[in-house]
Design a protein around this motif. Structure first.
Motif, PDB file in Angstrom:
ATOM      1  N   HIS A   1      -6.962   6.104   3.643  1.00  0.00           N
ATOM      2  CA  HIS A   1      -5.498   6.175   3.667  1.00  0.00           C
ATOM      3  C   HIS A   1      -4.840   5.043   2.899  1.00  0.00           C
ATOM      4  O   HIS A   1      -3.764   5.212   2.313  1.00  0.00           O
ATOM      5  CB  HIS A   1      -5.061   6.164   5.136  1.00  0.00           C
ATOM      6  CG  HIS A   1      -3.593   6.038   5.370  1.00  0.00           C
ATOM      7  ND1 HIS A   1      -2.659   6.858   4.796  1.00  0.00           N
ATOM      8  CD2 HIS A   1      -2.891   5.147   6.147  1.00  0.00           C
ATOM      9  CE1 HIS A   1      -1.443   6.515   5.201  1.00  0.00           C
ATOM     10  NE2 HIS A   1      -1.565   5.470   6.011  1.00  0.00           N
ATOM     11  N   TYR A   2      -5.466   3.877   2.859  1.00  0.00           N
ATOM     12  CA  TYR A   2      -4.853   2.686   2.298  1.00  0.00           C
ATOM     13  C   TYR A   2      -4.859   2.742   0.768  1.00  0.00           C
ATOM     14  O   TYR A   2      -5.873   2.478   0.119  1.00  0.00           O
ATOM     15  CB  TYR A   2      -5.571   1.422   2.771  1.00  0.00           C
ATOM     16  CG  TYR A   2      -5.612   1.225   4.263  1.00  0.00           C
ATOM     17  CD1 TYR A   2      -4.701   1.864   5.106  1.00  0.00           C
ATOM     18  CD2 TYR A   2      -6.565   0.401   4.853  1.00  0.00           C
ATOM     19  CE1 TYR A   2      -4.743   1.680   6.476  1.00  0.00           C
ATOM     20  CE2 TYR A   2      -6.605   0.209   6.227  1.00  0.00           C
ATOM     21  CZ  TYR A   2      -5.694   0.858   7.034  1.00  0.00           C
ATOM     22  OH  TYR A   2      -5.738   0.671   8.396  1.00  0.00           O
ATOM     23  N   GLY A   3      -3.723   3.102   0.213  1.00  0.00           N
ATOM     24  CA  GLY A   3      -3.604   3.168  -1.237  1.00  0.00           C
ATOM     25  C   GLY A   3      -4.347   4.319  -1.863  1.00  0.00           C
ATOM     26  O   GLY A   3      -4.745   4.248  -3.026  1.00  0.00           O
ATOM     27  N   LEU A   4      -4.527   5.411  -1.082  1.00  0.00           N
ATOM     28  CA  LEU A   4      -5.245   6.590  -1.595  1.00  0.00           C
ATOM     29  C   LEU A   4      -6.600   6.191  -2.171  1.00  0.00           C
ATOM     30  O   LEU A   4      -6.988   6.623  -3.259  1.00  0.00           O
ATOM     31  CB  LEU A   4      -4.396   7.320  -2.639  1.00  0.00           C
ATOM     32  CG  LEU A   4      -3.082   7.925  -2.114  1.00  0.00           C
ATOM     33  CD1 LEU A   4      -2.243   8.469  -3.263  1.00  0.00           C
ATOM     34  CD2 LEU A   4      -3.362   9.034  -1.103  1.00  0.00           C
ATOM     35  N   GLY A   5      -7.311   5.352  -1.429  1.00  0.00           N
ATOM     36  CA  GLY A   5      -8.652   4.927  -1.834  1.00  0.00           C
ATOM     37  C   GLY A   5      -8.697   3.606  -2.570  1.00  0.00           C
ATOM     38  O   GLY A   5      -9.784   3.034  -2.757  1.00  0.00           O
ATOM     39  N   LEU A   6      -7.552   3.077  -2.988  1.00  0.00           N
ATOM     40  CA  LEU A   6      -7.540   1.827  -3.752  1.00  0.00           C
ATOM     41  C   LEU A   6      -8.107   0.663  -2.945  1.00  0.00           C
ATOM     42  O   LEU A   6      -8.855  -0.173  -3.476  1.00  0.00           O
ATOM     43  CB  LEU A   6      -6.114   1.512  -4.215  1.00  0.00           C
ATOM     44  CG  LEU A   6      -5.935   0.206  -5.005  1.00  0.00           C
ATOM     45  CD1 LEU A   6      -6.735   0.249  -6.301  1.00  0.00           C
ATOM     46  CD2 LEU A   6      -4.456  -0.051  -5.288  1.00  0.00           C
ATOM     47  N   SER A   7      -7.757   0.569  -1.678  1.00  0.00           N
ATOM     48  CA  SER A   7      -8.256  -0.522  -0.839  1.00  0.00           C
ATOM     49  C   SER A   7      -9.779  -0.500  -0.783  1.00  0.00           C
ATOM     50  O   SER A   7     -10.425  -1.549  -0.931  1.00  0.00           O
ATOM     51  CB  SER A   7      -7.677  -0.405   0.573  1.00  0.00           C
ATOM     52  OG  SER A   7      -8.288  -1.331   1.440  1.00  0.00           O
ATOM     53  N   GLU A   8     -10.363   0.661  -0.578  1.00  0.00           N
ATOM     54  CA  GLU A   8     -11.823   0.752  -0.521  1.00  0.00           C
ATOM     55  C   GLU A   8     -12.441   0.358  -1.860  1.00  0.00           C
ATOM     56  O   GLU A   8     -13.454  -0.363  -1.898  1.00  0.00           O
ATOM     57  CB  GLU A   8     -12.245   2.165  -0.133  1.00  0.00           C
ATOM     58  CG  GLU A   8     -11.951   2.510   1.321  1.00  0.00           C
ATOM     59  CD  GLU A   8     -12.441   3.884   1.714  1.00  0.00           C
ATOM     60  OE1 GLU A   8     -12.960   4.030   2.832  1.00  0.00           O
ATOM     61  OE2 GLU A   8     -12.313   4.834   0.895  1.00  0.00           O
ATOM     62  N   ARG A   9     -11.871   0.820  -2.957  1.00  0.00           N
ATOM     63  CA  ARG A   9     -12.437   0.488  -4.271  1.00  0.00           C
ATOM     64  C   ARG A   9     -12.379  -1.015  -4.532  1.00  0.00           C
ATOM     65  O   ARG A   9     -13.353  -1.619  -5.005  1.00  0.00           O
ATOM     66  CB  ARG A   9     -11.702   1.255  -5.371  1.00  0.00           C
ATOM     67  CG  ARG A   9     -11.977   2.754  -5.361  1.00  0.00           C
ATOM     68  CD  ARG A   9     -11.500   3.426  -6.634  1.00  0.00           C
ATOM     69  NE  ARG A   9     -10.054   3.332  -6.813  1.00  0.00           N
ATOM     70  CZ  ARG A   9      -9.178   4.206  -6.312  1.00  0.00           C
ATOM     71  NH1 ARG A   9      -9.606   5.232  -5.605  1.00  0.00           N
ATOM     72  NH2 ARG A   9      -7.886   4.057  -6.529  1.00  0.00           N
ATOM     73  N   ARG A  10     -11.241  -1.638  -4.237  1.00  0.00           N
ATOM     74  CA  ARG A  10     -11.115  -3.077  -4.455  1.00  0.00           C
ATOM     75  C   ARG A  10     -12.036  -3.862  -3.526  1.00  0.00           C
ATOM     76  O   ARG A  10     -12.631  -4.876  -3.931  1.00  0.00           O
ATOM     77  CB  ARG A  10      -9.668  -3.508  -4.252  1.00  0.00           C
ATOM     78  CG  ARG A  10      -8.765  -3.159  -5.433  1.00  0.00           C
ATOM     79  CD  ARG A  10      -7.309  -3.487  -5.152  1.00  0.00           C
ATOM     80  NE  ARG A  10      -6.513  -3.466  -6.375  1.00  0.00           N
ATOM     81  CZ  ARG A  10      -5.184  -3.522  -6.406  1.00  0.00           C
ATOM     82  NH1 ARG A  10      -4.495  -3.615  -5.258  1.00  0.00           N
ATOM     83  NH2 ARG A  10      -4.537  -3.507  -7.560  1.00  0.00           N
ATOM     84  N   LEU A  11     -12.155  -3.427  -2.298  1.00  0.00           N
ATOM     85  CA  LEU A  11     -13.035  -4.116  -1.359  1.00  0.00           C
ATOM     86  C   LEU A  11     -14.480  -4.006  -1.813  1.00  0.00           C
ATOM     87  O   LEU A  11     -15.230  -4.998  -1.798  1.00  0.00           O
ATOM     88  CB  LEU A  11     -12.854  -3.524   0.039  1.00  0.00           C
ATOM     89  CG  LEU A  11     -13.545  -4.227   1.202  1.00  0.00           C
ATOM     90  CD1 LEU A  11     -13.144  -5.686   1.288  1.00  0.00           C
ATOM     91  CD2 LEU A  11     -13.219  -3.501   2.515  1.00  0.00           C
ATOM     92  N   GLY A  12     -14.891  -2.815  -2.235  1.00  0.00           N
ATOM     93  CA  GLY A  12     -16.254  -2.637  -2.716  1.00  0.00           C
ATOM     94  C   GLY A  12     -16.566  -3.494  -3.921  1.00  0.00           C
ATOM     95  O   GLY A  12     -17.649  -4.083  -4.032  1.00  0.00           O
ATOM     96  N   GLU A  13     -15.616  -3.590  -4.843  1.00  0.00           N
ATOM     97  CA  GLU A  13     -15.813  -4.408  -6.040  1.00  0.00           C
ATOM     98  C   GLU A  13     -15.923  -5.887  -5.668  1.00  0.00           C
ATOM     99  O   GLU A  13     -16.781  -6.610  -6.194  1.00  0.00           O
ATOM    100  CB  GLU A  13     -14.651  -4.203  -7.012  1.00  0.00           C
ATOM    101  CG  GLU A  13     -14.702  -5.061  -8.258  1.00  0.00           C
ATOM    102  CD  GLU A  13     -15.898  -4.775  -9.143  1.00  0.00           C
ATOM    103  OE1 GLU A  13     -16.316  -5.695  -9.877  1.00  0.00           O
ATOM    104  OE2 GLU A  13     -16.423  -3.633  -9.102  1.00  0.00           O
ATOM    105  N   ALA A  14     -15.093  -6.358  -4.761  1.00  0.00           N
ATOM    106  CA  ALA A  14     -15.094  -7.774  -4.398  1.00  0.00           C
ATOM    107  C   ALA A  14     -16.357  -8.173  -3.645  1.00  0.00           C
ATOM    108  O   ALA A  14     -16.819  -9.318  -3.748  1.00  0.00           O
ATOM    109  CB  ALA A  14     -13.865  -8.093  -3.555  1.00  0.00           C
ATOM    110  N   LEU A  15     -16.904  -7.245  -2.861  1.00  0.00           N
ATOM    111  CA  LEU A  15     -18.088  -7.567  -2.063  1.00  0.00           C
ATOM    112  C   LEU A  15     -19.392  -7.275  -2.796  1.00  0.00           C
ATOM    113  O   LEU A  15     -20.469  -7.637  -2.311  1.00  0.00           O
ATOM    114  CB  LEU A  15     -18.051  -6.788  -0.742  1.00  0.00           C
ATOM    115  CG  LEU A  15     -16.925  -7.182   0.228  1.00  0.00           C
ATOM    116  CD1 LEU A  15     -16.893  -6.232   1.417  1.00  0.00           C
ATOM    117  CD2 LEU A  15     -17.079  -8.627   0.692  1.00  0.00           C
TER     118      LEU A  15
END
Length: 355
Positions: free
Chosen positions: A58-72
């Motif tokens: 839900h958070y940013g239509l997937g943007l939050s998950e993508r950014r979190l995955g990239e950072a980790l």
């Protein structure tokens, strides 16, 4: 500054840091940030010792998950805990137009549409898509996300699907995340959830979770993650125009928050520190989830969380009636039974279906 301690979710093997990173903000909640800003916020959180990160499709239509995955990416996967949520499938929009602010509250292009789906198939499809966006082969915790108006399907299909995923070892812990306490209490009593995420319902201004949810969690050995400890900002900075549960705070709540802030100042602490410490008065609470999107927010949250709140602050707010009788506070020797709590300070829950 020492790293936050860890607590176990329920009786399982998943341990979370007491201070955790809520990733709605890096999904461009209300306003956009850059990829670099999101990465810097996450790097600061890591340096501060935060090792529990919560996100959702839900958070940013997937943007939050993508950014979190990239950072980790590249960090030892066994050293941190990831939770995401199921219940909203992201389907590509027929036409990309405008932004998501009106529909979801996120400053992102409307590339997808959210489709409610708490079916067993929907749970698995949602989780598979999340794993792809997060660039991991597993997440540690999965929550059913805002099943308020979909309770029948969530209990009949969504929860059993999560239980099966847990039994298969695909996820370590399961539960539900909501902006209300009542249905979460049903999850705790009627299922075998490890934890629930309760947003905004156990704060210095709103104690609804204490009526039934927290006692039920203690009785069943389940854990509660508390989100929204600042009630959308009022308990972070109680100035005119501050938000309470996503809308402008009513005058009476603003006045109470300002009174709490004044007491905090007299005792050499801050309202933010007290708001972060307050939930841990109850032993069922495992972590407080703070929405973060900027490095300076991480620095402040970590410092406020680590700062001791004087016993005199808790004593004075009790004496002045700024908290109801019987609400447990950090350092209390006894956790009250539900019947001990007298709380007429809260009203209807606004902002349902918000992050």
């Amino acid at each position: 500054m020492s790293a936050p301690a860890r607590r176990r979710l329920g009786s399982g093997g998943v341990e979370v840091t007491e201070l955790s990173f809520g990733a709605a903000g890096i999904g461009n909640l209300y306003s956009p940030i850059t990829d670099d800003q999101a990465a810097m916020a996450l790097d600061h959180a890591w340096t501060a010792g935060i090792r529990y990160f919560d996100t959702a499709p839900h958070y940013g239509l997937g943007l939050s998950e993508r950014r979190l995955g990239e950072a980790l990416r590249g960090r030892d996967r066994s050293s941190y805990v990831l939770s995401t949520k199921v219940g909203r499938i992201l389907e590509p929009a027929a036409e990309v137009s405008g932004d998501d602010l009106a529909d979801g509250g996120f400053a992102v292009p409307r590339t997808h549409r959210r489709v409610w789906d708490f079916s067993a198939d929907g749970v698995r499809r949602s989780l598979d898509a999340s794993l792809t966006r997060l660039r991991v082969d597993r997440v540690d915790v999965v929550f059913l996300h805002d099943p308020d108006d979909h309770g029948e399907e969530a209990f009949r299909e969504g929860y059993p699907a999560l239980e099966k995923l847990r039994s298969e070892g695909v996820v370590g812990a399961i539960g539900a995340g909501m902006n209300q306490a009542e249905m979460l209490t049903r999850f705790v009593r009627d299922t075998d959830v490890d934890a629930v995420l309760c947003a905004g319902r156990y704060t210095l201004l709103d104690h609804r979770a204490l009526a039934e949810l927290l006692p039920a969690a203690s009785a069943r050995g389940a854990s509660v993650v508390i989100g929204g400890v600042f009630n959308s900002g009022l308990l972070a900075d109680p100035r005119p125009g501050a938000r309470f549960d996503y809308t402008e705070a009513p005058p009476e709540l603003l006045a109470r928050a300002r009174a709490l802030a004044a007491v905090a100042e007299r005792h050499g602490t801050t309202l933010r520190a007290a708001a972060l410490a307050f939930p841990f008065g109850h032993p069922a609470v495992a972590s407080v989830l703070v929405g973060i999107h900027a490095p300076e927010q991480v620095t402040d949250a970590a410092a406020q969380f680590a700062a001791p709140v004087p016993a005199g602050f808790w004593q004075e707010i009790r004496e002045r009636g700024l908290l109801p009788e019987g609400v447990p506070l950090p350092g209390d020797a006894r956790v009250p039974a539900p019947g001990d709590i007298r709380d007429d300070m809260t009203g209807p829950v606004p902002g349902r279906d918000r992050p």
